[in-house]
Scaffold this active site. Sequence first.
Site, PDB file in Angstrom:
ATOM      1  N   LYS A  70       0.381   1.984   8.256  1.00  0.00           N
ATOM      2  CA  LYS A  70       1.594   2.135   9.055  1.00  0.00           C
ATOM      3  C   LYS A  70       1.375   3.539   9.997  1.00  0.00           C
ATOM      4  O   LYS A  70       2.236   4.529  10.084  1.00  0.00           O
ATOM      5  CB  LYS A  70       2.844   2.765   7.960  1.00  0.00           C
ATOM      6  CG  LYS A  70       3.068   1.637   7.111  1.00  0.00           C
ATOM      7  CD  LYS A  70       4.373   1.682   6.292  1.00  0.00           C
ATOM      8  CE  LYS A  70       4.677   0.641   5.401  1.00  0.00           C
ATOM      9  NZ  LYS A  70       3.751   0.304   4.335  1.00  0.00           N
ATOM     10  N   ASP A 123       4.936  -9.566  -2.858  1.00  0.00           N
ATOM     11  CA  ASP A 123       5.896 -10.001  -2.041  1.00  0.00           C
ATOM     12  C   ASP A 123       5.463 -10.488  -0.822  1.00  0.00           C
ATOM     13  O   ASP A 123       6.112 -10.816   0.095  1.00  0.00           O
ATOM     14  CB  ASP A 123       6.651  -8.721  -1.557  1.00  0.00           C
ATOM     15  CG  ASP A 123       6.004  -7.612  -0.633  1.00  0.00           C
ATOM     16  OD1 ASP A 123       4.543  -7.809  -0.878  1.00  0.00           O
ATOM     17  OD2 ASP A 123       6.434  -6.777  -0.167  1.00  0.00           O
ATOM     18  N   ASP A 149       5.304 -11.468   4.578  1.00  0.00           N
ATOM     19  CA  ASP A 149       5.622 -10.564   3.612  1.00  0.00           C
ATOM     20  C   ASP A 149       7.074 -10.653   3.676  1.00  0.00           C
ATOM     21  O   ASP A 149       7.893 -10.409   4.790  1.00  0.00           O
ATOM     22  CB  ASP A 149       5.275  -9.131   4.172  1.00  0.00           C
ATOM     23  CG  ASP A 149       6.019  -7.951   3.510  1.00  0.00           C
ATOM     24  OD1 ASP A 149       6.911  -8.174   2.690  1.00  0.00           O
ATOM     25  OD2 ASP A 149       5.296  -6.862   3.483  1.00  0.00           O
TER      26      ASP A 149
END
Length: 323
Positions: A164, A113, A222
Amino acid sequence: MTVGILLVGGFGTRLLPLTNKTPKPMLPIANLPVTEHQLLAAKAAGITKVVLATAYLAETFTPYFGDGSKWGIELKYALETEPLGTGGAIRNAAELILSEISQDEPIVVFNGDVLSRHDLGAQIKLHQSSSAAVTLHLVNVEDARPYGCVPFDENGRVTDFLEKMENPITDSINAGCYVFSPQVIKEIALGKVVSVEREVFPQLLKSGKVVQAFVDNSYWLDMGTPKALLTGSQDYVGSREFIVGENSKISASAKIGGASAIGNNVTIEENVEIRSSIIRDGVTIAQGCKLENVFVEADTRVPEKTQASGAYLADGEIIPLKF
Ligand code: GDD
Ligand code: MG
């Protein structure tokens, strides 16, 4: 020879409802699937053999890409009946190529992506010259929280991999393109759910393996959210007001701009205004519609005088998108 693996099996949850029928990598950026932009970049860097690691909506890739010969690439398809995570997907896809390549042949892995214009050839060279286990493309971003946070030392050696994190310790992030030495992939458990970000990379670092940083801040995106998808498409349409596919009919009184992408077999009637939007194949936009920042699903008829902004349009539906 350099070989590639494209990770195209994620659910694309943040893009719902756009990903109900179309997997994220098949969504159009300036009228071409994201995967096609990636194949073109791979080919330009000398990659001639690619495996698509498919899971969710796997059946949608083959009719479009076939055996890859149209792109001068030998294309194979790996299928996960249950998604195996990024590491499991790489291991599963590698089964189709490991027997055909030598020990020192780099394997390039792409998150499916990502739109990137970084110098992939230079990344592969750095991997080879630094004898790394894996070489990661990194970019610097303003907000690193949704990404893998990747600190590295003055020699470009990665020192940690923090997927993250709430309070990022650096703004350099994993851009989702890796050059692996085949041995590293062989050591991932076959048929198990494994994450490269949360398991493979941290374990490599723990065991003292060389994980090399390749920093290149060229265009990078992204496209995993509706806003990013629309932005990416506009970026690739570039300075043109709009682009249009084959067999589409646009009324002379229609006003189209803002780097919109209009697909094939589209009909746009009188006095329609469209800005900064993606209109998929087979759509009819009836007279007097005003649309901005919309994504119109394939084969939809948009009724006359529809007004919408920041929305997903399918037959009889206008769903607001998060911007
Ligand atoms: N085949 C397969 N199987 N592919 C998968 C699976 C799976 O089980 N899970 C995810 N993928 C694919 C997705 O389709 C996507 O192309 C890629 O792996 C990354 O997954 P995302 O869900 O998009 O992850 P992300 O955007 O939250 O984070 C990743 O990308 C960031 C950069 O865009 C991580 O790699 C981060 O570290 C990175 O910063
Ligand atoms: Mg992503």
